[in-house]
Motif scaffolding. Structure first.
Motif, PDB file in Angstrom:
ATOM      1  N   THR A   1       0.836  -1.198   0.000  1.00 17.09           N
ATOM      2  CA  THR A   1       0.000   0.000   0.000  1.00 17.09           C
ATOM      3  C   THR A   1       0.865   1.239   0.000  1.00 17.09           C
ATOM      4  OG1 THR A   1      -0.161   0.015   2.414  1.00 17.09           O
ATOM      5  CG2 THR A   1      -1.906  -1.121   1.207  1.00 17.09           C
ATOM      6  N   ILE A   2       0.350   2.271  -0.639  1.00 22.49           N
ATOM      7  CA  ILE A   2       0.976   3.587  -0.608  1.00 22.49           C
ATOM      8  C   ILE A   2       0.064   4.452   0.245  1.00 22.49           C
ATOM      9  CG2 ILE A   2       1.761   5.570  -1.942  1.00 22.49           C
ATOM     10  CD1 ILE A   2       2.057   3.620  -4.356  1.00 22.49           C
ATOM     11  N   VAL A   3       0.598   4.907   1.370  1.00 27.52           N
ATOM     12  CA  VAL A   3      -0.184   5.641   2.366  1.00 27.52           C
ATOM     13  C   VAL A   3       0.356   7.061   2.450  1.00 27.52           C
ATOM     14  CG1 VAL A   3      -0.910   5.696   4.781  1.00 27.52           C
ATOM     15  CG2 VAL A   3      -0.532   3.502   3.653  1.00 27.52           C
ATOM     16  N   VAL A   4      -0.532   8.027   2.305  1.00 26.76           N
ATOM     17  CA  VAL A   4      -0.154   9.433   2.396  1.00 26.76           C
ATOM     18  C   VAL A   4      -0.979  10.062   3.507  1.00 26.76           C
ATOM     19  CG1 VAL A   4       0.060  11.638   1.183  1.00 26.76           C
ATOM     20  CG2 VAL A   4       0.293   9.494  -0.092  1.00 26.76           C
ATOM     21  N   ALA A   5      -0.292  10.603   4.509  1.00 23.38           N
ATOM     22  CA  ALA A   5      -0.962  11.272   5.628  1.00 23.38           C
ATOM     23  C   ALA A   5      -2.029  10.378   6.259  1.00 23.38           C
ATOM     24  CB  ALA A   5      -1.570  12.598   5.174  1.00 23.38           C
ATOM     25  N   GLY A   6      -1.720   9.089   6.382  1.00 21.73           N
ATOM     26  CA  GLY A   6      -2.646   8.156   7.005  1.00 21.73           C
ATOM     27  C   GLY A   6      -3.753   7.653   6.095  1.00 21.73           C
ATOM     28  N   ILE A   7      -3.784   8.094   4.851  1.00 24.84           N
ATOM     29  CA  ILE A   7      -4.811   7.675   3.896  1.00 24.84           C
ATOM     30  C   ILE A   7      -4.192   6.700   2.901  1.00 24.84           C
ATOM     31  CG2 ILE A   7      -6.371   8.438   2.054  1.00 24.84           C
ATOM     32  CD1 ILE A   7      -6.469  11.186   3.532  1.00 24.84           C
TER      33      ILE A   7
ATOM     34  N   VAL B   1       9.569  -6.779 -11.548  1.00 27.37           N
ATOM     35  CA  VAL B   1       9.896  -6.230 -10.231  1.00 27.37           C
ATOM     36  C   VAL B   1       8.878  -6.759  -9.232  1.00 27.37           C
ATOM     37  CG1 VAL B   1      10.993  -4.127 -11.108  1.00 27.37           C
ATOM     38  CG2 VAL B   1       8.561  -4.093 -10.553  1.00 27.37           C
ATOM     39  N   THR B   2       9.245  -6.717  -7.965  1.00 24.76           N
ATOM     40  CA  THR B   2       8.322  -7.167  -6.922  1.00 24.76           C
ATOM     41  C   THR B   2       7.203  -6.148  -6.737  1.00 24.76           C
ATOM     42  OG1 THR B   2       9.499  -6.040  -5.154  1.00 24.76           O
ATOM     43  CG2 THR B   2      10.236  -8.285  -5.704  1.00 24.76           C
ATOM     44  N   THR B   3       6.172  -6.590  -6.060  1.00 27.97           N
ATOM     45  CA  THR B   3       5.066  -5.678  -5.752  1.00 27.97           C
ATOM     46  C   THR B   3       5.552  -4.495  -4.928  1.00 27.97           C
ATOM     47  OG1 THR B   3       3.558  -7.555  -5.806  1.00 27.97           O
ATOM     48  CG2 THR B   3       2.758  -5.584  -4.738  1.00 27.97           C
ATOM     49  N   MET B   4       6.429  -4.759  -3.946  1.00 21.23           N
ATOM     50  CA  MET B   4       6.968  -3.662  -3.124  1.00 21.23           C
ATOM     51  C   MET B   4       7.783  -2.680  -3.970  1.00 21.23           C
ATOM     52  SD  MET B   4       6.139  -3.353   0.051  1.00 21.23           S
ATOM     53  CE  MET B   4       7.471  -2.418   0.775  1.00 21.23           C
TER      54      MET B   4
ATOM     55  N   ALA C   1       5.453  -0.605  -5.997  1.00 18.83           N
ATOM     56  CA  ALA C   1       4.815   0.375  -5.112  1.00 18.83           C
ATOM     57  C   ALA C   1       5.765   1.532  -4.825  1.00 18.83           C
ATOM     58  CB  ALA C   1       4.362  -0.289  -3.820  1.00 18.83           C
ATOM     59  N   ARG C   2       7.046   1.245  -4.620  1.00 18.39           N
ATOM     60  CA  ARG C   2       8.029   2.326  -4.392  1.00 18.39           C
ATOM     61  C   ARG C   2       8.150   3.223  -5.624  1.00 18.39           C
ATOM     62  NH1 ARG C   2      11.160  -2.133  -2.313  1.00 18.39           N
ATOM     63  NH2 ARG C   2      10.884  -2.205  -0.067  1.00 18.39           N
ATOM     64  N   GLN C   3       8.146   2.614  -6.796  1.00 22.18           N
ATOM     65  CA  GLN C   3       8.216   3.403  -8.030  1.00 22.18           C
ATOM     66  C   GLN C   3       6.990   4.300  -8.166  1.00 22.18           C
ATOM     67  OE1 GLN C   3       8.773   0.699 -11.338  1.00 22.18           O
ATOM     68  NE2 GLN C   3      10.648  -0.150 -10.452  1.00 22.18           N
TER      69      GLN C   3
ATOM     70  N   LEU D   1       3.940   9.497  -7.373  1.00 20.23           N
ATOM     71  CA  LEU D   1       2.858  10.147  -6.631  1.00 20.23           C
ATOM     72  C   LEU D   1       3.401  11.321  -5.836  1.00 20.23           C
ATOM     73  CD1 LEU D   1      -0.068  10.300  -5.613  1.00 20.23           C
ATOM     74  CD2 LEU D   1       0.545   8.591  -3.881  1.00 20.23           C
ATOM     75  N   MET D   2       4.537  11.138  -5.178  1.00 23.72           N
ATOM     76  CA  MET D   2       5.139  12.218  -4.398  1.00 23.72           C
ATOM     77  C   MET D   2       5.471  13.411  -5.294  1.00 23.72           C
ATOM     78  SD  MET D   2       6.081  13.487  -1.546  1.00 23.72           S
ATOM     79  CE  MET D   2       6.467  12.341  -0.251  1.00 23.72           C
ATOM     80  N   ALA D   3       6.028  13.152  -6.446  1.00 26.64           N
ATOM     81  CA  ALA D   3       6.354  14.246  -7.368  1.00 26.64           C
ATOM     82  C   ALA D   3       5.094  15.010  -7.776  1.00 26.64           C
ATOM     83  CB  ALA D   3       7.080  13.699  -8.597  1.00 26.64           C
ATOM     84  N   GLY D   4       4.022  14.282  -8.051  1.00 31.06           N
ATOM     85  CA  GLY D   4       2.764  14.928  -8.412  1.00 31.06           C
ATOM     86  C   GLY D   4       2.166  15.717  -7.263  1.00 31.06           C
ATOM     87  N   LEU D   5       2.211  15.160  -6.061  1.00 26.52           N
ATOM     88  CA  LEU D   5       1.688  15.865  -4.893  1.00 26.52           C
ATOM     89  C   LEU D   5       2.494  17.123  -4.611  1.00 26.52           C
ATOM     90  CD1 LEU D   5       0.899  12.884  -2.486  1.00 26.52           C
ATOM     91  CD2 LEU D   5      -0.752  14.353  -3.673  1.00 26.52           C
ATOM     92  N   GLN D   6       3.794  17.051  -4.764  1.00 29.52           N
ATOM     93  CA  GLN D   6       4.629  18.232  -4.522  1.00 29.52           C
ATOM     94  C   GLN D   6       4.286  19.351  -5.496  1.00 29.52           C
ATOM     95  OE1 GLN D   6       8.508  16.365  -4.523  1.00 29.52           O
ATOM     96  NE2 GLN D   6       8.603  16.477  -2.302  1.00 29.52           N
ATOM     97  N   ARG D   7       3.935  18.997  -6.726  1.00 26.72           N
ATOM     98  CA  ARG D   7       3.521  20.028  -7.688  1.00 26.72           C
ATOM     99  C   ARG D   7       2.128  20.560  -7.358  1.00 26.72           C
ATOM    100  NH1 ARG D   7       6.032  16.442 -11.203  1.00 26.72           N
ATOM    101  NH2 ARG D   7       4.053  15.530 -11.849  1.00 26.72           N
ATOM    102  N   ALA D   8       1.271  19.696  -6.811  1.00 26.36           N
ATOM    103  CA  ALA D   8      -0.113  20.079  -6.549  1.00 26.36           C
ATOM    104  C   ALA D   8      -0.268  20.940  -5.297  1.00 26.36           C
ATOM    105  CB  ALA D   8      -0.985  18.837  -6.418  1.00 26.36           C
TER     106      ALA D   8
END
Length: 89
Positions: free
Chosen positions: A39-45, A60-63, A66-68, A73-80
């Motif tokens: 799971t990718i969890v952001v701010a508890g969500i 690649v593994t599921t983990m 997910a890291r990729q 996602l982090m790059a997109g959130l930082q822009r948003a």
């Protein structure tokens, strides 16, 4: 369905973007194992659950997948998110 999954992910990203007090420098993001998934969890969500089916054929593994996805996602959130400094006109 894929369409329903996209709608759920978009809704969860909107929830994250609506959290007061978070800016682009303080986004808490974690990648956690969940059985054979991750799971990718952001701010508890939980924003995205990456399944073995998602990773099938990627070599690649599921983990790792997910890291990729988490990095993207982090790059997109930082822009948003707004900047921590307010620039008035």
């Amino acid at each position: 369905s894929l369409e329903q999954r996209v709608v759920q992910i978009e809704r969860r990203i909107t929830e994250v973007l609506s959290i007061p007090g978070i800016d682009r420098r303080s986004i808490p993001l974690l990648v956690r194992p969940l059985g054979r998934s991750a799971t990718i969890v952001v701010a508890g969500i939980t924003v995205i659950t990456v399944t073995p089916e998602d990773a099938a054929g990627t070599h690649v593994t599921t983990m790792e997948l997910a890291r990729q996805w988490a990095r993207r996602l982090m790059a997109g959130l930082q822009r948003a998110f707004p900047s921590a400094t307010f620039h008035g006109f």
